[in-house]
Design a protein around this motif. Structure first.
Motif, short mmCIF file in Angstrom:
data_model
loop_
_atom_site.label_atom_id
_atom_site.label_comp_id
_atom_site.label_asym_id
_atom_site.label_seq_id
_atom_site.Cartn_x
_atom_site.Cartn_y
_atom_site.Cartn_z
N VAL A 32 0.84 -1.20 0.00
CA VAL A 32 0.00 0.00 0.00
C VAL A 32 0.87 1.25 0.00
N ARG A 33 1.94 1.23 0.75
CA ARG A 33 2.85 2.38 0.79
C ARG A 33 3.48 2.61 -0.59
N GLU A 71 -7.89 7.95 2.98
CA GLU A 71 -9.18 7.64 2.37
C GLU A 71 -9.74 8.85 1.65
N GLU A 72 -9.64 10.01 2.26
CA GLU A 72 -10.14 11.23 1.63
C GLU A 72 -9.33 11.57 0.38
N CYS A 256 -10.70 1.14 -2.35
CA CYS A 256 -10.89 0.41 -1.09
C CYS A 256 -10.20 -0.96 -1.08
N PRO A 257 -10.11 -1.66 -2.24
CA PRO A 257 -9.33 -2.92 -2.22
C PRO A 257 -7.89 -2.71 -1.76
N HIS A 258 -7.27 -1.60 -2.14
CA HIS A 258 -5.90 -1.33 -1.73
C HIS A 258 -5.83 -1.15 -0.21
N SER A 264 -4.27 -6.15 -5.78
CA SER A 264 -4.09 -6.92 -7.01
C SER A 264 -5.39 -7.55 -7.49
N ILE A 265 -6.43 -7.48 -6.69
CA ILE A 265 -7.73 -8.07 -7.06
C ILE A 265 -8.57 -7.03 -7.81
N LYS A 266 -9.09 -7.42 -8.96
CA LYS A 266 -9.91 -6.51 -9.75
C LYS A 266 -11.39 -6.65 -9.37
N PRO A 267 -12.17 -5.59 -9.56
CA PRO A 267 -13.59 -5.64 -9.19
C PRO A 267 -14.37 -6.63 -10.05
N CYS A 268 -15.41 -7.19 -9.48
CA CYS A 268 -16.35 -8.03 -10.24
C CYS A 268 -17.01 -7.18 -11.33
#
Length: 530
Positions: A32-33, A71-72, A256-258, A264-268
């Motif tokens: 994340v960093r 987050e902001e 939000c996944p990060h 590394s996961i892509k949205p449905c």
């Protein structure tokens, strides 16, 4: 001594258990960093390992690598990125419309300029000595036709009537010196002009030319205005800002996944599409009128090749003028006699005596021209119509395909039936059904909270613009020109923003192409006026 050993053993076990639990929950935030730094943000305050997520307002409140400030920051970034993608998609459509405009504009003006060149070359021989004195009004006719095509505030029927009136005056003076003095009188000219429809000095040529030019010029002018209006609608709608509810949904979708360590996961896919359909619900409401506009523009484009085709009509201008002049010359004596009988008492002194005089024949003779269209001209017109039609068809479903296109990009991909995708909460299957298109269909959208009773007014204004332009194009198919102005900034309010007429708007130059003058044409021809 034994008690001390026991105590130390208990402490050691507790420390080990604590370390083990910490190892399960407090994962490293190194990825994340690295991601956050790659976006150009400072690492000050970014956790080294996961922290409790009760402070999060958008993302799921489990263990996280994101602080409130992160987050902001990422929420604002997600909004800017999506707005940028929408504008980029809009610019692509605008560029296509602009290219179509330039292509058609170049083609049409080449035809018109070619017609004028042919007139100048052929009329030297066809009209003989009559050409030189009348060359000016012939050039002015073409200049007026160009102005009309460009959107000038002139009436095409009146412009053609004025041309024939001036040409008749010039030819009468040149062909019949005996009545030249009478023609100087304004009263005589006014009287003679009233006899034109009855006596028809030029035969059927003016009426035939007017009907042909009206069909082609009204359609061509409406067609380029349609391209301009479509581009302006895309530009304005693409600049509509995202709602706060959409901003939250986009943040949850993209970043939000990060924060959860699942970067590394892509949205449905259906999850992404529901978010985009909710965010672009108002834009999708353009679909019906946008398709109507494209359908009507396709009809207008195909009409350019209908017999007589556009190139034949534009090159018929010199043909009809030569036929008209020939008809007048052959019937000059009869016409002069009739017009003097009707208007002789309104002319200057000596007019009545000229009725019985034998009109002098002109030494020069007039030859009627004939235009034979080449096969290459027909092929070029077909290519022009085919090309513009294919480009218009490509963008016909633009507004309802936009959410799908955005989800096919790097922002989101995957399969709704796949368990290895981000569903907005965690890595798992996305269960909610796919929403329909448009604002009304988002009432049960699980991702974006939308008030379907409050449509975006900017987009409603552009829907009105599409309706007005479609109606104008439909009238143009019949050769009818109607008032065309822009009401884009005057659609809301206490009622003063809407026109009582069927088609009424206040004009503005287009986004691209030449600057248009505001047309103020009558919706009805001279026959209906009477």
């Amino acid at each position: 001594m034994d008690l001390t050993l026991v105590t130390l053993l208990v402490c050691l076990i507790a420390v080990c258990l604590s370390a083990d639990n910490t190892g399960v929950k407090a994962r490293s935030c190194a990825d994340v960093r690295q991601f956050y730094s790659g976006k150009g943000f400072t690492l000050n305050g970014v956790p080294q390992s996961e922290i409790s997520g009760e402070h999060l307002r958008v993302c799921p409140q489990g263990y996280t690598c994101c602080t409130s400030a992160m987050e902001e920051t990422l929420s604002n970034l997600s909004r800017r990125e999506l707005e940028g993608l929408v504008r980029e998609a809009g610019r692509s459509v605008q560029a296509s419309l602009n290219a179509q405009y330039r292509s058609f504009d170049t083609y049409f003006l080449e035809l018109l300029n070619g017609s004028e060149r042919w007139l100048e070359e052929a009329f030297v021989k066809a009209l003989g000595t009559l050409y030189g004195p009348n060359a000016g009004i012939l050039r002015e006719l073409y200049a007026e036709l160009r102005r009309y095509y460009r959107g000038a505030a002139l009436n095409l029927d009146e412009a053609l009537d004025e041309f024939w009136t001036r040409l008749l005056e010039r030819l009468l003076k040149a062909s019949e010196p005996a009545v030249a003095a009478s023609l100087v009188s304004d009263e005589f000219l006014e009287c003679a002009s009233k006899q034109t429809e009855t006596l028809r000095p030029f035969g059927d040529a003016p009426r035939d030319l007017k009907s042909r030019l009206a069909r082609v010029f009204v359609a061509a002018r409406a067609f380029v205005q349609g391209l301009n209006v479509a581009g302006e609608v895309v530009r304005k709608v693409s600049q509509v800002p995202l709602s706060p509810e959409c901003n939250r949904a986009i943040m949850r979708l993209v970043y939000c996944p990060h924060c959860r360590g699942l970067g590394s996961i892509k949205p449905c896919s259906n999850y992404c599409r529901n978010v985009m359909k909710g965010c672009l619900a108002n834009q999708a409401d353009l679909d019906t009128e946008w398709q109507n506009l494209v359908d009507t523009m396709l009809q207008v484009a195909f009409s350019f090749g209908a017999e007589p085709s556009m190139d034949v009509v534009l090159h018929s201008i010199p043909v009809r003028i030569s036929e008209a002049v020939l008809h007048l010359q052959e019937n000059m004596e009869h016409y002069i006699s009739k017009v003097l009988q009707a208007c002789g008492d309104r002319g200057e002194e000596g007019t009545q005596s000229s009725v019985s005089e034998e009109p002098k024949k002109k030494e020069s003779t007039v030859t009627a021209l004939e235009y034979k269209p080449s096969s290459s001209a027909a092929v070029r017109l077909e290519v022009q119509v085919t090309d513009v039609s294919s480009k218009l068809k490509e963008m016909q479903l633009y507004w309802v395909q936009l959410p799908w296109a955005l989800c096919n990009s790097k922002a989101a991909s995957g399969s709704s039936g796949d368990d290895d995708c981000w569903n907005g909460v965690t890595k798992a299957r996305y269960l909610p059904e796919l929403m329909g298109d448009g604002l009304a269909n988002q009432i049960n959208n699980p991702e974006v909270d939308i008030d379907i009773t409050k449509p975006d007014m900017t987009i409603r204004q552009q829907i009105m613009q599409l309706k007005i332009m479609s109606n104008r194009l439909k009238n143009a198919l019949d050769g009818n020109d109607v008032d065309f102005q822009d009401t884009s900034d005057d659609i809301s309010g206490s009622g003063s923003g809407m026109c009582s007429e069927k088609f009424c708007v206040r004009g503005r130059p287009p986004v691209f192409g030449p600057k248009l003058d505001t047309p103020k044409l009558d919706a009805y021809g001279p026959e209906n006026k009477r």
